[in-house]
Design a protein around this motif. Sequence first.
Motif, PDB file in Angstrom:
ATOM      1  N   GLY A   1     -10.534   2.193   0.758  1.00  0.00           N
ATOM      2  CA  GLY A   1     -10.171   2.504   2.130  1.00  0.00           C
ATOM      3  C   GLY A   1     -10.422   1.376   3.115  1.00  0.00           C
ATOM      4  O   GLY A   1     -10.692   1.627   4.298  1.00  0.00           O
TER       5      GLY A   1
ATOM      6  N   ASP B   1       0.148   4.365  -2.435  1.00  0.00           N
ATOM      7  CA  ASP B   1      -0.097   5.705  -1.893  1.00  0.00           C
ATOM      8  C   ASP B   1       0.777   6.764  -2.546  1.00  0.00           C
ATOM      9  O   ASP B   1       0.411   7.946  -2.583  1.00  0.00           O
ATOM     10  CB  ASP B   1       0.159   5.719  -0.380  1.00  0.00           C
ATOM     11  N   SER B   2       1.941   6.371  -3.050  1.00  0.00           N
ATOM     12  CA  SER B   2       2.863   7.329  -3.666  1.00  0.00           C
ATOM     13  C   SER B   2       2.313   7.930  -4.945  1.00  0.00           C
ATOM     14  O   SER B   2       2.823   8.937  -5.426  1.00  0.00           O
ATOM     15  CB  SER B   2       4.201   6.642  -3.969  1.00  0.00           C
TER      16      SER B   2
ATOM     17  N   HIS C   1      -6.889   0.082  -1.381  1.00  0.00           N
ATOM     18  CA  HIS C   1      -6.529   1.498  -1.471  1.00  0.00           C
ATOM     19  C   HIS C   1      -7.702   2.331  -1.969  1.00  0.00           C
ATOM     20  O   HIS C   1      -8.015   3.382  -1.405  1.00  0.00           O
ATOM     21  CB  HIS C   1      -5.329   1.654  -2.409  1.00  0.00           C
ATOM     22  N   ARG C   2      -8.344   1.855  -3.012  1.00  0.00           N
ATOM     23  CA  ARG C   2      -9.445   2.616  -3.622  1.00  0.00           C
ATOM     24  C   ARG C   2     -10.599   2.809  -2.633  1.00  0.00           C
ATOM     25  O   ARG C   2     -11.168   3.906  -2.527  1.00  0.00           O
ATOM     26  CB  ARG C   2      -9.933   1.870  -4.862  1.00  0.00           C
TER      27      ARG C   2
ATOM     28  N   LEU D   1       0.797  -1.233   0.000  1.00  0.00           N
ATOM     29  CA  LEU D   1       0.000   0.000   0.000  1.00  0.00           C
ATOM     30  C   LEU D   1       0.829   1.284   0.000  1.00  0.00           C
ATOM     31  O   LEU D   1       0.450   2.253  -0.675  1.00  0.00           O
ATOM     32  CB  LEU D   1      -0.973  -0.004   1.185  1.00  0.00           C
ATOM     33  N   PRO D   2       1.960   1.366   0.716  1.00  0.00           N
ATOM     34  CA  PRO D   2       2.737   2.607   0.633  1.00  0.00           C
ATOM     35  C   PRO D   2       3.181   2.947  -0.788  1.00  0.00           C
ATOM     36  O   PRO D   2       3.235   4.132  -1.162  1.00  0.00           O
ATOM     37  CB  PRO D   2       3.936   2.327   1.549  1.00  0.00           C
TER      38      PRO D   2
END
Length: 438
Positions: free
Chosen positions: A178, A152-153, A175-176, A148-149
Amino acid sequence: MRIGSGAGFGADRLDPALRLIEQGSLDWIGFECLAERTLAQAQTARAADPAKGYNRYLEARLRACLPAMAKNGTRLITNMGAANPAAAARAAAALSGSGGPSVAYVEGDDVRHLIDDTTRLADTGGTVADIGTPVISANAYLGIEQILPAIDSGAAIIITGRVADPSLFLAPLAHRYGWALDDWARLGGGTLVGHLLECAAQVTGGYFADPGYKDVPGVEDVGFPLAVVEADASAIITKLDSDGGLVDARTVKEQVLYEVHDPARYLTPDVTADFSGVALREDGRNRIGLSGASGTARPDNLKVTVAFDGGLIAEAGISYAGPGAADRGRLAADILRHRLRDIAELRVDLIGVAALHASAESVRRNAPSGSADVRVHVTARTNDADTADRVLWEVEALYTCGPAGGGGVRGAVRRSFTTHDAYIPRDAISIRTEVIRP
């Protein structure tokens, strides 16, 4: 969210993936390209050349897909980084060029430094020392927490090494929408989606096809699947209408159960997924709706595949055709068993008479004589290069040393690996995420 499958293994086709990016209105496409021995081979390649160790088709795939990705706003996630995600990311960035998309990579799955002779192997009950050959690689299956990081970038291309196959698809979904890392029900549902996409054409009729029993239209141009996924993890599995292949309840059921030892407790780094309550519904032509997947807490430990040196594999073959082919093939097999009798791990098969389901003894005693086309196939495992070469030499010598009419000799020697499973605590790994911006 629309997410597609771009590959189901390291050497999968490219054109179905490209069509998905061009025509599928995808948010994401995932290329799943790693197997256990594939990764061991990649580690060996990196040891020989620090700039290597990633999937050999990475550049070709990106070169083809980048224009359509840029045009349609599709992001790509892949484990093509294999044993060298950093080098893969640098290669991807070089292809993108100035002004191209940013590339993020994830490292930390390589846990060779955590494995020693005392490490216990889950599948044997023994230790690493009991195997008796050198460890080539040890890689942990990472999950969405580690991916995920990188997402997130904002990078358009995410490259990893060893991660769990469904996690490549689950991470963009989490990610999309949450989804929390302990939202077990939705993570279980998303894992089902990832599991259905991870093997590409297996769910669109490729691996499913069995002529006369399970016919698949247009399988010569089989398409890859895509999923339309909602925030509650319910989804539609489908494909492009213009592609060959098939998506129906049968193809989906087969893939749901593929490589799943317990549908109620499918262990992944992200969740203990429960597929036992999954319901499928027809939602139109080549559209299957999914619901009912759930999950419970993820395992405390991460699975590690430990690869060991398996010695050299020598393979060679010679063909016989025409009247008496099976008898001549059987005689050739007997000659080779005699000439190579000092090799402990030796197998001789008659392809076209009995091979996949035959033992050496059943071929020797029970093979029918009516075959008009047969190939003698010899395989040996050894640690000695001269012995491996002798296998190839003996097969080729059959040209003139009998029996009559042999032809088409081919042979090769390759390095082999064996793999075993171990487990390590989650907190033992150290993850590094880096972004290469244009």
